[in-house]
Design a protein around this motif. Structure first.
Motif, PDB file in Angstrom:
ATOM      1  N   PRO A  42       0.802  -1.233   0.000  1.00 19.61           N
ATOM      2  CA  PRO A  42       0.000   0.000   0.000  1.00 19.61           C
ATOM      3  C   PRO A  42       0.830   1.276   0.000  1.00 19.61           C
ATOM      4  N   TRP A  43       1.996   1.233   0.565  1.00 15.96           N
ATOM      5  CA  TRP A  43       2.839   2.424   0.629  1.00 15.96           C
ATOM      6  C   TRP A  43       3.270   2.840  -0.775  1.00 15.96           C
ATOM      7  N   GLU A  44       3.679   1.865  -1.583  1.00 12.52           N
ATOM      8  CA  GLU A  44       4.082   2.175  -2.956  1.00 12.52           C
ATOM      9  C   GLU A  44       2.884   2.577  -3.807  1.00 12.52           C
ATOM     10  N   ASP A  73      -0.783  -0.552  11.001  1.00 17.16           N
ATOM     11  CA  ASP A  73      -1.113   0.738  11.606  1.00 17.16           C
ATOM     12  C   ASP A  73      -1.731   1.639  10.532  1.00 17.16           C
ATOM     13  N   TYR A  74      -3.060   1.783  10.561  1.00 16.07           N
ATOM     14  CA  TYR A  74      -3.733   2.575   9.534  1.00 16.07           C
ATOM     15  C   TYR A  74      -3.552   4.078   9.762  1.00 16.07           C
ATOM     16  N   LYS A  76      -0.764   5.341  10.683  1.00 17.34           N
ATOM     17  CA  LYS A  76       0.543   5.573  10.066  1.00 17.34           C
ATOM     18  C   LYS A  76       0.411   5.647   8.546  1.00 17.34           C
ATOM     19  N   LEU A  77      -0.440   4.786   7.980  1.00 19.93           N
ATOM     20  CA  LEU A  77      -0.662   4.820   6.524  1.00 19.93           C
ATOM     21  C   LEU A  77      -1.282   6.150   6.109  1.00 19.93           C
ATOM     22  N   ALA A  78      -2.248   6.627   6.892  1.00 17.06           N
ATOM     23  CA  ALA A  78      -2.884   7.911   6.594  1.00 17.06           C
ATOM     24  C   ALA A  78      -1.881   9.052   6.689  1.00 17.06           C
ATOM     25  N   ALA A  79      -0.997   8.990   7.688  1.00 15.30           N
ATOM     26  CA  ALA A  79       0.027  10.032   7.832  1.00 15.30           C
ATOM     27  C   ALA A  79       1.001  10.001   6.663  1.00 15.30           C
ATOM     28  N   PHE A  80       1.365   8.803   6.217  1.00 15.34           N
ATOM     29  CA  PHE A  80       2.255   8.678   5.063  1.00 15.34           C
ATOM     30  C   PHE A  80       1.612   9.277   3.824  1.00 15.34           C
ATOM     31  N   ALA A  81       0.309   9.020   3.635  1.00 14.46           N
ATOM     32  CA  ALA A  81      -0.395   9.600   2.494  1.00 14.46           C
ATOM     33  C   ALA A  81      -0.327  11.119   2.537  1.00 14.46           C
ATOM     34  N   ASP A 129     -12.206   5.074  11.319  1.00 14.57           N
ATOM     35  CA  ASP A 129     -11.905   5.886  12.498  1.00 14.57           C
ATOM     36  C   ASP A 129     -10.423   6.246  12.550  1.00 14.57           C
ATOM     37  N   ALA A 130      -9.582   5.275  12.187  1.00 17.82           N
ATOM     38  CA  ALA A 130      -8.135   5.491  12.264  1.00 17.82           C
ATOM     39  C   ALA A 130      -7.617   6.390  11.151  1.00 17.82           C
ATOM     40  N   THR A 131      -8.243   6.334   9.986  1.00 15.69           N
ATOM     41  CA  THR A 131      -7.746   7.090   8.830  1.00 15.69           C
ATOM     42  C   THR A 131      -8.443   8.428   8.639  1.00 15.69           C
ATOM     43  N   GLY A 132      -9.588   8.617   9.310  1.00 15.31           N
ATOM     44  CA  GLY A 132     -10.365   9.833   9.087  1.00 15.31           C
ATOM     45  C   GLY A 132     -11.202   9.765   7.829  1.00 15.31           C
ATOM     46  N   SER A 133     -11.397   8.567   7.283  1.00 19.99           N
ATOM     47  CA  SER A 133     -12.174   8.413   6.058  1.00 19.99           C
ATOM     48  C   SER A 133     -13.661   8.645   6.328  1.00 19.99           C
ATOM     49  N   ARG A 134     -14.332   9.209   5.342  1.00 22.67           N
ATOM     50  CA  ARG A 134     -15.756   9.499   5.468  1.00 22.67           C
ATOM     51  C   ARG A 134     -16.633   8.355   5.004  1.00 22.67           C
TER      52      ARG A 134
END
Length: 386
Positions: A42-44, A73-74, A76-81, A129-134
């Motif tokens: 997912p990071w790439e 860690d979702y 962390k994924l959201a922060a990376f995005a 909840d972890a990513t802030g997705s709507r």
């Protein structure tokens, strides 16, 4: 005619979400053709999505798919995005790639299987909840292949029960988007086969449940813009999955098969007040033989062109012709807008936004394709199963 500056301002505000899975390997049920440089995790995928946004300026969010994009860690994924200049968008569930779901997921006759499916959907809300997705986007492969295989009404009861539990778990600012598909992989009956079924369930669930229209999920000859107009009128259109079809659920690049249909859809969106952040405009495509990132950039551009033409419709002239019953004048007004070459206008817009007027050429000059082909060697490429 509409003011070109107002049209450009509206286009500059457009947001088109790209799907993480489109950056991985995908194909038909017969073959998936691997390509050099395809992301392995997912990071790439997010790195590639950031490139699409960098060159188009209108693709700031990325839809993810669970478990294809599963991480520890979702947050962390959201922060990376965010570090890459994009954000995580809709969370897409998967209740169709597990052996337990052979006879369905939340519509399955076995309560234990239904429990497993609903728990997965609840997990997706936790990820939101972890990513802030709507948006939680749901598509179910549930259905039957043979008459008598299961009780059609009972399956609808199970569907309603499962959706209700998930709906009640949603946060105040979260939504459930229910997708429909008239066939495949279930060939006799599909549990959410059309917009009417999706609408009926969403209406009963409440305001946070809305219908998502996949432009490839319709029988031949279906008037998709009528569906869009009706759902907008009822305040139940939540978003789109944009792609094209020639025969069935082809998942080709949006605008490739029938750009006039895409224009008609976007006109109804604009005319019906749906050109707003409340409507999610997402791509959902299978890039099997074409290079992934350029194809996604081209798809974004196709949506932009259809939108620009829809914004150029002289609505006052059209309304007057409609009131007068002047069929030819009304049709000509639409066709004048559709036949307008909007590419110069969009090139100007991109320059105004500090972008290259030709996103495809700019991407090829960037060297990103050569870089990822050289660096992403080894490991397992991402695809429909990972």
């Amino acid at each position: 005619m509409p003011d070109p500056s107002a049209v450009k301002a509206a286009l500059a505000a457009q947001k088109i979400e790209t799907p993480s899975w489109a950056y991985g390997n995908s194909g038909t049920r017969f073959k998936v053709f691997a390509q050099p440089g395809v992301p392995r995790d997912p990071w790439e995928k997010l790195l590639d999505a950031a490139k699409v946004h960098e060159f188009t300026g209108v693709a700031p969010t990325v839809a993810v798919h669970i478990p294809w994009d599963k991480v520890d860690d979702y947050g962390k994924l959201a922060a990376f995005a965010r570090e890459q200049g994009v954000a995580l968008g809709a969370i897409n569930s998967n209740t169709f790639q597990d052996d337990d779901y052979k006879l369905g997921s939340i519509c399955h006759p076995d309560a234990a299987v239904r429990r497993k499916a609903v728990d997965h959907l609840l997990e997706c809300v936790d990820i939101m909840d972890a990513t802030g997705s709507r948006d939680l986007k749901l598509w179910f492969a549930d259905g039957t292949n043979y008459p008598g295989q299961d009780d059609l009404r009972a399956r609808q009861d199970r569907l309603a029960e499962g959706l209700t539990e998930v709906y009640q778990r949603l946060g105040e600012d979260q939504r459930m988007l229910l997708e429909y598909k008239f066939f495949e992989p279930a060939f006799y009956s599909t549990d959410v086969p059309d917009w009417g079924t999706a609408y009926a369930h969403c209406l009963k669930l409440g305001e946070k449940a809305q219908v998502v229209v996949d432009t490839g999920h319709h029988a031949p000859g279906t008037n998709i813009e009528f569906i869009v107009a009706t759902l907008l009128r009822e305040n139940k259109l939540g978003g789109f999955d944009f792609n094209s079809r020639f025969y069935a659920d082809d998942d080709l690049m949006v605008g490739a098969a029938d750009p006039f249909q895409l224009f008609r859809i976007m006109y109804e969106v604009i005319r019906g007040g749906g050109y707003s952040p409340d409507i999610a405009f997402m791509l959902d495509q299978c890039h099997n033989i074409e290079a992934k990132i350029p194809a996604i950039i081209r798809s974004v551009m196709n949506v932009q062109e259809a939108t620009a033409k829809a914004l150029l419709v002289d609505r006052d002239t059209l309304a007057a012709a409609q009131r007068d019953g002047d069929v030819l004048a009304a049709n000509a007004t639409l066709m004048d807008a559709y036949n307008t070459d909007v590419r110069p206008l969009l090139a100007e817009l991109r320059e105004d936004m500090g972008l290259d007027p030709d996103p495809i050429a700019a991407y090829h000059r960037s060297g990103w394709q050569q870089r990822i082909a050289a660096e992403r060697v080894g490991g397992t490429q991402a695809g429909w199963g990972a």
